[in-house]
Design a protein around this motif. Sequence first.
Motif, short mmCIF file in Angstrom:
data_model
loop_
_atom_site.label_atom_id
_atom_site.label_comp_id
_atom_site.label_asym_id
_atom_site.label_seq_id
_atom_site.Cartn_x
_atom_site.Cartn_y
_atom_site.Cartn_z
N THR A 105 29.71 38.61 39.67
CA THR A 105 29.68 38.83 38.22
C THR A 105 31.02 39.31 37.71
O THR A 105 31.54 38.82 36.70
N ASP A 106 31.61 40.28 38.40
CA ASP A 106 32.87 40.87 37.93
C ASP A 106 34.04 39.91 37.99
O ASP A 106 35.04 40.10 37.28
N MET A 107 33.94 38.88 38.83
CA MET A 107 35.06 37.96 39.00
C MET A 107 35.01 36.77 38.04
O MET A 107 35.90 35.93 38.05
N GLN A 108 33.99 36.67 37.20
CA GLN A 108 33.85 35.48 36.37
C GLN A 108 34.66 35.55 35.08
O GLN A 108 34.96 34.50 34.49
N SER A 109 35.02 36.73 34.62
CA SER A 109 35.81 36.83 33.40
C SER A 109 36.42 38.21 33.30
O SER A 109 35.99 39.16 33.97
N SER A 110 37.42 38.31 32.44
CA SER A 110 38.04 39.60 32.14
C SER A 110 38.46 39.56 30.68
O SER A 110 39.10 38.60 30.23
N LEU A 111 38.10 40.58 29.91
CA LEU A 111 38.32 40.60 28.47
C LEU A 111 39.80 40.44 28.14
O LEU A 111 40.66 41.16 28.63
N GLY A 112 40.10 39.43 27.31
CA GLY A 112 41.46 39.22 26.86
C GLY A 112 42.32 38.38 27.77
O GLY A 112 43.49 38.14 27.46
N CYS A 113 41.78 37.93 28.88
CA CYS A 113 42.56 37.12 29.83
C CYS A 113 41.89 35.77 29.99
O CYS A 113 40.92 35.62 30.74
N SER A 114 42.42 34.78 29.30
CA SER A 114 41.80 33.45 29.33
C SER A 114 41.95 32.77 30.67
O SER A 114 41.16 31.88 31.02
N TRP A 115 42.96 33.16 31.45
CA TRP A 115 43.21 32.53 32.74
C TRP A 115 42.33 33.10 33.85
O TRP A 115 42.24 32.52 34.93
N PHE A 116 41.72 34.25 33.60
CA PHE A 116 40.98 34.97 34.65
C PHE A 116 39.55 34.45 34.72
O PHE A 116 38.86 34.36 33.72
N GLY A 117 39.09 34.13 35.93
CA GLY A 117 37.69 33.75 36.10
C GLY A 117 37.49 32.74 37.21
O GLY A 117 38.23 31.76 37.32
N VAL A 118 36.50 32.99 38.06
CA VAL A 118 36.18 32.09 39.16
C VAL A 118 34.79 31.51 38.95
O VAL A 118 34.04 31.94 38.07
N THR A 119 34.45 30.53 39.79
CA THR A 119 33.12 29.91 39.75
C THR A 119 32.44 30.16 41.09
O THR A 119 32.79 29.54 42.10
N PRO A 120 31.49 31.10 41.16
CA PRO A 120 30.81 31.38 42.44
C PRO A 120 30.04 30.16 42.93
O PRO A 120 29.36 29.48 42.16
N LYS A 121 30.14 29.88 44.23
CA LYS A 121 29.44 28.77 44.85
C LYS A 121 28.85 29.21 46.19
O LYS A 121 29.42 30.06 46.87
N PRO A 122 27.72 28.62 46.58
CA PRO A 122 27.15 28.94 47.90
C PRO A 122 27.72 28.01 48.97
O PRO A 122 28.18 26.90 48.67
N LEU A 123 27.69 28.48 50.21
CA LEU A 123 28.03 27.61 51.35
C LEU A 123 26.75 26.85 51.72
O LEU A 123 25.80 27.45 52.23
N GLN A 124 26.73 25.57 51.47
CA GLN A 124 25.52 24.77 51.71
C GLN A 124 25.39 24.41 53.19
O GLN A 124 26.38 24.14 53.87
#
Length: 593
Positions: free
Chosen positions: A519-538
Amino acid sequence: MKLEGLIRQAYEKAGKEPPEKPQRKGRRGKGKGHAKHLQHKKPQPQAENVRPPPKKAEAVESSQPAKTVTVTANGTRITRWSAPEPAPKPVRVTKQTSVPEPQQDAVEPWLTIRASADARVTWHTLRAAKPAPIETWPRSGHEVHMGNSSDEKHLYLGLDFGTSSLKAVISDRERQLTYAVPFRDIQGVARYLLPCRVYRGTTDAGAESYNLDGHGVAFQDLKLALLSAPDSHEAQLNVVGFLALALRLIRGWLLSTHGATYGGEIIWDMAVGLPFANRENEKLVSLYKTLSTAAWIASTKEQLTPAVVLQAIKRAEELSAGAPVDSSVEEVEDIVVDVHPEIAAQIHGFVSSGAYDPNASNIYLLVDVGAGTLDASVFRVSREAGQSKDSFNFFTTSVEPHGVMNLHRQRTGALQKALADQLPDRADLLQSVKGISQLTDAEKALPEDIAGYFQGVDVQFHGETIDRQFYRQVKRQVVQDTYVSVLDKKLLGPQQMRGMPMFVCGGGSRSGFYQQLKTDMQSSLGCSWFGVTPKPLQRPRGLQAPGLPRSDYHRLSVAYGLSRLKLGEVVAQVPALDVEDRRKDFSECYIEK
């Protein structure tokens, strides 16, 4: 003549007195009213008393040596390796527009504890901590193959030797099948986990021998002890003894359950995982190969005594130095051992699946939560057209003692102090907490909070909790030291950061404590470049692992990758991007106040 003299002469000719020289204003002024001004001015701290933080964080090594601790549990002596407590890591410093305030040390959490008359520890008691029975098979596993026919097979064994457990996967690349090896008579993923604990006891014949049955002195923390002291004679003996017993179980299972398919000669290759942070240590890589070869040789002997293990280590060292294989035992000594980065093996299942697009950027953030450490890396995977080998470019890697059992140690350490100080009459609770505090191969997930260890106990924190303090260190490692680090070093651009796939895996990742990272890694206020997409290992197709939940595949992902990985180039030092310095400071976006 100066202007001041001309002005004075002009006033004298006019018969007037020149005005008094105006007083200079400012901090250094000594004019009238200065003392009165100081009376109303708030006192300011002296500049020399303000210690600005360092420009760059530097690692501080602990001066406390490693040690072994022997405790007694239910009459069994258990020898554990105790690592020195890591020194606190300095906080990263951002650009300041004013004099920085002195940094304050973290305040030790203060808690109060109350217990009812029937209060007790309910999490992973010593009786519950006893491992499930080891599986037994018709074949002992001393032999490397049965040799009942002229049919020859080539098999690849992936061995994930972790802090808390060992996992093994056998790959038949010709038939495109992989087998997860079961070790214990238990349901779920625990069936495929062999606790990293070995015993050294006396046999009926009076000889001292290694075993997994609980007879004699128990040795735990085998991997940590070896990494801490690679030259330790005792650590090497225990690791080889444990791995030799594990190899017997692996071959015994295969030949007993799949003997009809693999009844002829088998050519074995073995791959062992190593944390990426240690991969550049050539001496340690060589030691891993030597000890794995020694374990393979020792596993074919009838008696696994310390003397037999020592002889196997010496023979493996000779083979490593270039000695020829003994033709009389060629099938035993002709074993190929490779050492691969665990992260490369862990991502292999995903890269080999349909979710992998070879034409995409394929830059990933992987967080592996182990028992002792948390490993985080940003890397790129590439595969040339028509090739089967995967190449890895590592932008950054961070390894810190933020694993799940170190969180457990922080909690139980505080509990022991509180119980001793506040409830001196409850020695039963104190002893129970001590009994669970040193577990490194616990199979039960940690409680979601510190009160979850008990029944009938109330724990109240005053100020920041232990979990919150520990999570801040975890978050700093993943966000600041790993993800944002590649942008700070100009290894990646802002457009490559946003939406980067992120995988959180490892045994400790089951806890909601570490799941918060997603959750914490998906966005950061004021930083448009910050954010990941969590994925599972299938879970990959073709993996045979009866009873393994799909959500628990990640526990076997390293062993799976090791059994199938065809490793190409590995680049540990990626050069910075050749781009113009935009001189924009992003630091305020990710540093906590």
